[in-house]
Write an enzyme that holds these catalytic residues in place. Structure first.
Site, PDB file in Angstrom:
ATOM      1  N   ILE A 516      40.447 -37.613 -37.462  1.00  0.00           N
ATOM      2  CA  ILE A 516      41.351 -36.618 -38.039  1.00  0.00           C
ATOM      3  C   ILE A 516      42.807 -36.973 -37.783  1.00  0.00           C
ATOM      4  CG2 ILE A 516      39.761 -34.661 -38.095  1.00  0.00           C
ATOM      5  CD1 ILE A 516      40.885 -33.815 -35.384  1.00  0.00           C
ATOM      6  N   GLY A 522      45.955 -42.835 -29.147  1.00  0.00           N
ATOM      7  CA  GLY A 522      44.720 -43.332 -29.728  1.00  0.00           C
ATOM      8  C   GLY A 522      44.324 -42.496 -30.925  1.00  0.00           C
ATOM      9  N   ASP A 638      56.715 -37.164 -23.693  1.00  0.00           N
ATOM     10  CA  ASP A 638      56.584 -37.553 -25.098  1.00  0.00           C
ATOM     11  C   ASP A 638      56.438 -36.323 -25.975  1.00  0.00           C
ATOM     12  OD1 ASP A 638      56.296 -38.950 -27.415  1.00  0.00           O
ATOM     13  OD2 ASP A 638      54.221 -39.544 -27.054  1.00  0.00           O
TER      14      ASP A 638
END
Ligand SMILES: *[C@@H]1O[C@H](CO)[C@@H](O)[C@H](O)[C@H]1NC(C)=O
Ligand SMILES: *[C@@H]1O[C@H](CO)[C@@H](O)[C@H](O)[C@H]1NC(C)=O
Ligand SMILES: *[C@@H]1O[C@H](CO)[C@@H](O)[C@H](O)[C@H]1NC(C)=O
Ligand SMILES: *[C@@H]1O[C@H](CO)[C@@H](O)[C@H](O)[C@H]1NC(C)=O
Ligand SMILES: *[C@@H]1O[C@H](CO)[C@@H](O)[C@H](O)[C@H]1NC(C)=O
Ligand SMILES: *[C@@H]1O[C@H](CO)[C@@H](O)[C@H](O)[C@H]1NC(C)=O
Ligand SMILES: *[C@@H]1O[C@H](CO)[C@@H](O)[C@H](O)[C@H]1NC(C)=O
Ligand SMILES: *[C@@H]1O[C@H](CO)[C@@H](O)[C@H](O)[C@H]1NC(C)=O
Ligand SMILES: *[C@@H]1O[C@H](CO)[C@@H](O)[C@H](O)[C@H]1NC(C)=O
Ligand SMILES: *[C@@H]1O[C@H](CO)[C@@H](O)[C@H](O)[C@H]1NC(C)=O
Ligand SMILES: *[C@@H]1O[C@H](CO)[C@@H](O)[C@H](O)[C@H]1NC(C)=O
Ligand SMILES: *[C@@H]1O[C@H](CO)[C@@H](O)[C@H](O)[C@H]1NC(C)=O
Length: 810
Positions: A516, A522, A638
């Site tokens: 998805i 990853g 992040d």
């Protein structure tokens, strides 16, 4: 008595002989000095000084020893020009000459044979003249240390005898017309530090004996007709700083032994025919400043480790058959001035990290298969003078900053938009030639254009390179099961019963059908478990380096992260380590990322003002919790709209927190690249310390993004220019897809969010609030508004000087 007489006579004879012989030395010296004087006079070189011959030791360019014999002849060309008088000098008259320098004297003709009688000569410079003919036999000049005949027209070959000149330190024969082989006897010149034979007509092989010249610092054999292999013995020249073999006909591969030349600052093998790939071991040459491998037949990828060559200022691998992506590690080469990757078969996109190469003056990517959009960070390349992205497969909208690039022709077409044309962009058929500046006070124009800036996400690289999950090192831990196939698997916070096999089965062994999205580190898969529950699996990239400490730390981190529990943080259920893959199991979020919600008009409209404000509050509370309320503080590192996830109720959940920390245990120095471009705090451009204040900056960007419905890139570029901000009203930047807030409460909340967002954006980390303060502001403070939204300028928000009354919290 008689015998004593005989003794006397013999003694007397002896004395006479001694006296006579010393007298002949004196006479010999006098004669020799006279011959020197005569030779100088006859040469006519110092014609204007001839009446002062007795003073010759003081003439310009002459030095003598204590006996008055000439040791040095080095006439300064501006005072004494030798020219055609070269042949008039009787060189055999200078038995004590040590130094002869006639550099740039317009000499012609051949080298006089008497030169070879100068047995004390140490330095012989005849470079930059017009000397022709062949090299004389120099075998008796056994003291010669420096020999420079470069820049002449000397022809013929070099004899093996040159190998007798064992004292040679410097041998320069470049720019002549010498031919045949480079003699293998040069390998005997063990004191040689400079061997320069550039631009001659040498052919045949490079003698492997050159590898014996252990003291060599410079080896330049470029621009000849040398054939055969590059000798692997060159790897023995560990003091070499310059190696130039360019412009020959060398074949084979670049020997791996070159990795030992760790002092090299310049390596040029361009314009030959070597095949094979660029070995990543070249990355050991960490002092390299220039690397030129262009115009060869090199194949394969550009090694990622090229990023180790941090002293490089010129990198040219153009005109080869290199393929694969441009490694983002090129972004580490912050000293690069010239980067030429043109005419290869490189694909993938332009790494946004190229934007870090702020010193680039020349940048050529033309004639490759580079796709994707031109990344915004390229705007930082403000010194570019020469750039070329032509003949690739670039697509998307040309970014506005290109209009300031050299070699760009632009036509204004209204609405802050231009049509641009440049030789440097031709041959990219999917690249739109139109570009617009998005900063405009008119929502109508924004609505009309509907252009969203492309944003480039740094690739998730953290895992590459340092971690290999080796099973054998893993100790069984409580709560962890070892599956039938020998994989480690642990569900730490999940009530249902579930096995590794269950998961693999439902997603058909990571069939892309279940993928998805590509998340922070990853790919993400959606797995509907037999129990009816849905989870998200984040499959981490294959690990490929070994680090024995990693396993344990990884376990600890997972355990630690799984204990984090907050209503606005995505829950980590567990993890799995498999020989082929490694994945984390998370709570599933139906709506995907905030970024994807904001880019889809229908969903963005569903996310109304009050939901948006709640969403920002939720993120602030979650960050405050991560920073302050966990057993160890967690810096997200992040934060971006890509890793804020949205559930079916349009509530926000912070994801991927600590992932960087978990996967980056040993490389705190690389964290600058862990962030997503556009959210990274400015101080990370020159520091590597990640602090909570970096998250605060990212939060400010994120909050503005939620209000604006798109990334505030252009706005940030104006910040903090007061005059520009003064003309932009808060009203004008709000997401034009929603109607302006109608409720007074929503309006107040929006103003508060905007104020705090700007407060989070100062360059100076110390000037930003803490997340705890931000969270507190949202929880407790009511503000009443004195002005309508359309009258509040961004400058007022930045300066916090708006007429909003802040009520003190209790
Ligand atoms: C050069 O000098 C040497 C002695 O130094 C002498 O024997 C020789 O004749 C001279 N040659 C010429 C051409 O004058
Ligand atoms: C050197 O050059 C001069 C002037 O160009 C010329 O007259 C002379 O013949 C040349 N000498 C030799 C040995 O080539
Ligand atoms: C070098 O010196 C030796 C011995 O003095 C002599 O025989 C030989 O001819 C010299 N070589 C040259 C090229 O002058
Ligand atoms: C080579 O260099 C070393 C160190 O400078 C010196 O001692 C030695 O004499 C040199 N060898 C020759 C043949 O000149
Ligand atoms: C150099 O040598 C080649 C033959 O080896 C000759 O053809 C050419 O004319 C020479 N060039 C010069 C400048 O002397
Ligand atoms: C290399 O350079 C070092 C330092 O200049 C010197 O000590 C050494 O003798 C040189 N030669 C070799 C073979 O290392
Ligand atoms: C190597 O030699 C070639 C030709 O001689 C020259 O053009 C080039 O600049 C040299 N490379 C470096 C790095 O100096
Ligand atoms: C690399 O070498 C090629 C061929 O020798 C030359 O044309 C090019 O200018 C060199 N690149 C740089 C950056 O000097
Ligand atoms: C870029 O490289 C290509 C091929 O190597 C060359 O034709 C082109 O002139 C270069 N562009 C610039 C601006 O130097
Ligand atoms: C790039 O090219 C290689 C083969 O050279 C191919 O395997 C790879 O899929 C390509 N990547 C992209 C992003 O096109
Ligand atoms: C980061 O870099 C500094 C200086 O370059 C070094 O001292 C430190 O050990 C490095 N840290 C890590 C974790 O590599
Ligand atoms: C980073 O560098 C810029 C300019 O080089 C400087 O103004 C700024 O203060 C530096 N920031 C930090 C955090 O060192």
């Amino acid at each position: 008595m008689a015998s004593s007489m005989i003794t006397f006579i013999i003694l007397g004879l002896w004395t006479t002989i001694v006296v006579l012989s010393s007298a002949s030395t004196i006479i010999g010296t006098k004669l020799s000095l006279e011959l020197e004087a005569q030779a100088l006079l006859e040469s006519g070189w110092w014609s204007s000084y001839n009446n002062l011959i007795s003073n010759r030791c003081n003439w310009p360019g002459i030095s003598c020893n204590n006996d008055g014999s000439i040791t040095d002849i080095y006439p300064p060309p501006n005072i004494v020009k030798v020219g055609v008088k070269f042949g008039k000098m009787n060189f055999s008259s200078f038995p004590n000459l040590v130094h002869l320098n006639l550099n740039d004297h317009g000499l012609n003709g051949s080298i006089p044979p008497e030169i070879v009688t100068l047995s004390k000569l140490k330095n012989l410079y005849l470079n930059w003249n017009y000397l022709t003919g062949e090299l004389p036999s120099l075998e008796n000049l056994s003291q010669l240390a420096e020999l420079d005949f470069s820049h002449n027209e000397i022809s013929g070959s070099i004899s093996q005898e040159l190998g007798n000149l064992k004292s040679l330190v410097l041998l320069r024969l470049s720019w002549n017309n010498l031919t045949r082989s480079i003699p293998s006897a040069l390998g005997f010149l063990s004191n040689l530090t400079h061997l320069e034979m550039r631009s001659n007509q040498f052919y045949n092989y490079i003698p492997p004996e050159i590898g014996e010249l252990k003291n060599l610092i410079t080896l330049d054999l470029s621009n000849n007709k040398l054939v055969g292999l590059i000798p692997s013995t060159l790897g023995k020249l560990t003091n070499l700083t310059t190696l130039n073999l360019s412009n020959n006909k060398l074949v084979g591969s670049i020997p791996s032994t070159l990795r030992r030349l760790t002092m090299l600052t310049s390596l040029d093998i361009s314009n030959n025919m070597p095949v094979g790939s660029i070995s990543s071991t070249l990355s050991q040459l960490i002092f390299l400043e220039t690397l030129n491998l262009s115009n060869n037949i090199l194949k394969g990828p550009i090694p990622q480790k090229i990023g180790n060559l941090r002293a490089l200022y010129s990198l040219d691998v153009s005109k080869n058959k290199l393929n694969g992506p441009i490694p983002f590690q090129i972004g580490y080469l912050r000293k690069l001035i010239s980067l030429d990757l043109s005419k290869n078969q490189l694909n993938g996109s332009i790494p946004s990290q190229i934007g870090y190469l702020r010193r680039l003056i020349s940048f050529n990517l033309s004639h490759n298969f580079i796709s994707g959009e031109i990344p915004l960070p390229l705007r930082n390349l403000s010194h570019l003078d020469n750039w070329d992205l032509s003949y690739n497969k670039l697509s998307g909208i040309a970014p506005i900053f290109l209009t300031s690039f050299p070699d760009i022709h632009k036509n204004y077409i209204g609405h802050n938009c231009y049509k641009i044309y440049s030789k440097s962009l031709v041959g990219n058929k999917d690249l739109s030639p139109y570009t617009c500046s998005l900063i405009t006070r008119r929502k109508r124009i924004l609505n009309h254009l509907k252009i969203f800036l492309p944003l480039t996400v740094f690739p998730a690289f953290l895992i590459y390179g340092h971690l290999l999950f080796s099973r054998s090192n893993l100790k069984s831990n409580n709560g962890m099961q070892e599956s039938k196939t020998g994989n480690l698997f642990s569900i730490l916070n999940y009530d249902g019963r579930i096995t590794y096999e269950d998961i693999i089965k439902v997603i058909e062994d990571f069939n892309t059908r279940y993928c998805i999205g590509i998340g922070g580190h990853g790919s993400v898969y959606k797995a509907e478990l037999p129990s009816g529950k849905t989870v998200a699996l984040k499959k981490l990239h294959r690990l490929n380096a070994e680090d024995p400490n990693f396993d344990k730390s990884f376990m600890n981190e997972i355990k630690f992260l799984s204990e984090v529990c907050h209503r606005n943080i995505v829950k980590l259920h567990g993890f799995c380590v498999h020989q082929r893959s490694m994945f984390l199991i998370y709570e599933y979020m139906e709506r995907g990322s905030l970024r994807s919600v904001l880019t889809k008009d229908v969903e963005a409209i569903e996310l109304d003002w009050s939901k948006r404000v709640d969403l920002i509050h939720g993120i602030a509370h979650a960050l405050s919790y991560l920073h302050n309320d966990c057993s160890l503080p967690i810096v997200h590192r992040d934060l971006s709209s890509h890793n804020i996830l949205i559930n079916s109720n349009l509530e926000a959940f912070v994801a991927d927190f600590g992932a960087a920390r978990m996967l980056d245990l040993d490389s705190s120095n690389q964290t600058i690249l862990a962030g997503t471009y556009g959210y990274v705090a400015p101080e990370l451009a020159n520091t590597t310390t990640i602090t909570k204040k970096c998250d605060v900056y990212s939060f400010g960007v994120l909050a503005l993004e939620v209000l604006m419905g798109r990334h505030p890139q252009e706005l940030l570029s104006l910040f903090p220019s007061n005059s520009l901000l003064q003309n932009i009203m808060l009203n004008d930047i709000l997401d034009p897809r929603l109607s302006p807030p109608t409720s007074h409460l929503d309006t107040q909340k929006i103003v508060l969010v905007a104020t705090i967002a700007f407060a989070c954006l100062p360059m100076e980390p110390k000037s930003r609030p803490t997340m705890k303060q931000v969270s507190h502001e949202f929880l407790c403070c009511q503000r009443s508004l004195a002005k309508p939204l359309g009258e509040i300028s961004l400058l007022q928000l930045v300066a916090s000087e708006m007429d909003v009354e802040k009520e003190l919290c209790n």
